[in-house]
Design an enzyme around this catalytic site. Structure first.
Site, PDB file in Angstrom:
ATOM      1  N   ASP A 336       0.834  -1.192   0.000  1.00 37.84           N
ATOM      2  CA  ASP A 336       0.000   0.000   0.000  1.00 37.84           C
ATOM      3  C   ASP A 336       0.877   1.254   0.000  1.00 37.84           C
ATOM      4  O   ASP A 336       1.886   1.310   0.708  1.00 37.84           O
ATOM      5  CB  ASP A 336      -0.890  -0.035   1.244  1.00 37.84           C
ATOM      6  N   GLU A 371       1.602  -0.433  -5.034  1.00 42.11           N
ATOM      7  CA  GLU A 371       0.710   0.676  -5.352  1.00 42.11           C
ATOM      8  C   GLU A 371       1.646   1.877  -5.507  1.00 42.11           C
ATOM      9  O   GLU A 371       2.127   2.420  -4.503  1.00 42.11           O
ATOM     10  CB  GLU A 371      -0.296   0.916  -4.236  1.00 42.11           C
TER      11      GLU A 371
END
Length: 658
Positions: A336, A371
């Site tokens: 993330d 990401e």
């Protein structure tokens, strides 16, 4: 408990060896570290860690074992302007705790103080670390090691995926156990996915703001303990770790990989007004990026940012990843806000954590997915990660939606994304699989909502609909909301089929959001991070079986097309791809610049995709030969053989040459 033996500095955390427990804690700026042990009644005993090796404090407790509840009190300077926030009044979680007892309440006694120390003791309400015996019988487990070129990822939430499944035993719905149950495995196999990517399962906390509104953090992107399985997804919280490992073992036996979404970018301590429960009190200046005024660089939007360029923090992060691979046998990670991992503070491909992963003989062999952005300066880094990483490709998402739903991109732009975004990724030795193609994900509209809503509807989140992106590139086809007339419903169905076909038959690594294959809607909420309710849980009784079958057929079709599975860049004249107009002739320079219209894509010579993104019926002449439509566009028992495709509005079809 009067004293500890010296013990050893590695590994970090609390390590049980059958005779006692070794405790090791990283803190570069501490002056003294107390180990605090608690009995069943909550009575506390304290003893100093007696040894220090470099920046690791350590000690060995004889005759201690699994279940021991402990924490730390760390002494050092209180100098907020310099980033030091030591406060021994606050009981601190071990950053490597394998189990955590208790949650993170919204209680001011947990606060360490902003510019002056808060001397209230937090032990009575602070979460406690627990010693765990990591032994597990992995005999017979064999990681699938699916080649990247054959990988199809399914992004899911443990609870949301399984809680309402009527065929699962009620006692295990919403848990790790459900993931490994034969009912779920049969579904995964029938769908055809190769990897299950789970939203965070490491223990997380709900932000105080959400608690005050009666909401909770549902997605899990607010980490409290990176090494600990969150017990809320266990049928027996004390067995959360083993229940998760049982599920991994069962999934592996079915040939399905497990990829974990992990949050190595911030912590649940949030900003200076947040609680002091772990890293802030252990070594604030080392663990976090601290500004010159003593506040945090908030490159995550969550109040703080982990400093993954500090050697001690890099080693902690490396050991965290190794825990999940070595002790839980996961097959990879989705990181993330992964640009934080490469900050020094500017982003670098050779950042310390990237180099530590590259040099690690285990981590360098698992699937790594970034990401590739954060919200800090220079945070958008799509296609700039080291070659070991695949990356979420928001260009693919946005162009695919705009092509089919807004008709405002050119054929050339669409083809570039369909061809694994080679303009971005065909460098540094990367393969086409480096682009993780997606049209939806956990954050944003679901696929059904993309064709039912022009505007977000996030009122339930308590922020007056201010949260969530406004750039959805969606199209409600004339009516806002799920209810519509038959004509609108048919246009929506065609658009969903077109987007799924684009996702699953484009070059690159496809990622399907759980529920999109069932027609799941979040009623226009494009930021459902705090909605632990029927809005986000998949309602299996309302699933669209026709759409599920359509999706499964596309995934199985993908595996039959060599141009999509070989994981090689397409080159002019290599037989992998031809880009044709409606008359089956190569696209001209002028046609490449046309706004989203219609085209044909011939793959591996024998496969043909016909695409009509217009609102009109378009006749397309197919290339020379005998072409038959294939499932899910025609039945195997009655294949449609044709020379001209009468392409419906927003339509797509796939043919195979006999």
């Amino acid at each position: 408990m009067t004293s500890l033996a010296a013990g050893k500095p590695a590994p970090l955390g609390a390590s049980y060896d059958g005779k006692g427990v070794n405790f090791a804690l990283f803190s570069a700026h501490a002056e003294r570290v107390e180990l605090c042990v608690f009995d069943e009644q909550g009575n506390e005993q304290r003893v100093d860690l007696p040894a220090r090796s470099g920046d690791i404090w350590h000690g060995w407790l004889d005759a201690a074992g699994p279940g021991l509840r402990y924490g730390y009190r760390v002494h050092g300077p209180w100098d907020p302007a310099q980033g030091h926030r030591f406060n021994p009044a606050k009981l601190l979680l071990d950053p490597c705790a394998y189990r955590v007892e208790g949650d993170l309440p919204d209680d001011e006694r947990l606060h360490g103080g902003m510019w002056e120390p808060d001397h209230r003791d937090s032990a009575a309400i602070a979460p406690k670390s627990q010693v765990v015996d990591l032994h597990y019988d992995w005999r017979g487990d064999k990681p699938p090691r699916t080649p990247w070129g054959e990988t199809v990822i399914y992004e899911a939430h443990v609870k949301g995926l399984t809680l309402l499944h009527p065929q699962l035993p009620e006692a295990i719905r919403g848990t790790y156990k459900a993931l490994g149950h034969p009912v779920m495995i049969a579904y995964f196999k029938s769908l055809g996915i190769s990897a299950l990517e789970l939203l965070p399962v490491a223990q997380f906390a709900s932000e105080p703001r959400l608690q005050r509104m009666g909401l909770s953090n549902y997605w899990g992107y607010n980490p409290l303990a990176w090494f600990a399985l969150d017990p809320r997804y266990a049928s027996d919280p004390a067995r959360a770790l083993d229940e998760f490992r049982d599920a991994v073992k069962a999934l592996h036996a079915a040939g399905i990989e497990v990829i974990l979404d992990i949050v190595l970018n911030h912590s649940a301590e949030i900003d200076l007004e947040g609680p002091t429960v772990s890293l802030r009190g252990i070594d604030n200046r080392s663990y976090y990026w601290v500004r010159e005024d003593g506040d945090y660089h908030n490159w995550t939007g969550c109040g703080n940012t982990l400093n993954l360029s500090h050697p001690g923090v890099v080693e902690w992060a490396r050991q965290c990843l190794r825990f999940w691979v070595d002790e839980c046998h996961v097959d990879g990670f989705r990181f993330d806000l992964a640009s934080v991992m490469g900050r020094t503070p500017e982003f670098r491909q050779d950042a310390p954590l990237f180099e530590a992963i590259r040099r690690d003989s285990v981590l360098s062999q698992v699937k790594l997915i970034a990401e590739p952005w954060d919200i800090g300066p220079g945070g958008y880094q799509v296609a700039n990660f080291p070659p070991l990483f695949a990356e979420w490709n928001d260009h693919f998402r946005d162009i695919s939606r705009r092509f089919w739903l807004q008709q405002n991109v050119s054929l050339g732009d669409f083809a570039q994304r369909f061809a694994a975004s080679s303009d971005l990724f065909a460098r540094d030795g990367k393969r086409p699989s480096a682009t993780v193609n997606l049209v939806t994900a956990h954050d944003g509209f679901t696929l059904r909502d993309c064709v039912c809503f022009n505007q977000k509807h996030n009122e339930a989140n308590g922020e007056e609909n201010r949260d969530g992106t406004n750039n959805n590139y969606s199209n409600n086809h004339g009516i806002e909301g799920l209810d519509a007339n038959l004509a609108v419903i048919e246009r929506r169905r065609a658009s969903v089929h077109a987007l799924l076909t684009t996702l699953l038959l484009a070059q690159g690594t496809p990622m399907l959001l759980a529920g999109d294959e069932q027609g799941h809607s979040q009623h226009g909420n494009n930021n459902a991070y705090c909605q632990d309710n029927a809005l986000t849980w998949l309602d299996w009784r309302q699933a669209n079986p026709g759409l599920t079958a359509f999706t499964a057929a596309l995934i199985h079709l993908r595996r039959r097309i060599p141009a999509l599975t070989r994981n090689r860049w397409w080159q002019e004249g290599d037989g992998n791809v031809r880009w044709l107009n409606r008359n089956a002739q190569p696209l001209t320079a002028g046609e490449w610049q046309l706004g989203a219209a219609c085209m044909q894509i011939q793959l591996s010579d024998r496969w043909l995709l016909t695409l009509n993104a217009t609102a009109e019926v378009v006749d397309m002449v197919l290339p020379e030969g005998e072409w038959r439509a294939v499932p899910p566009f025609a039945g195997e028992d009655n294949p449609v053989i044709m020379a001209v495709w009468h392409g419906p509005a927003h339509g797509v079809c796939v043919f195979q040459r006999s």
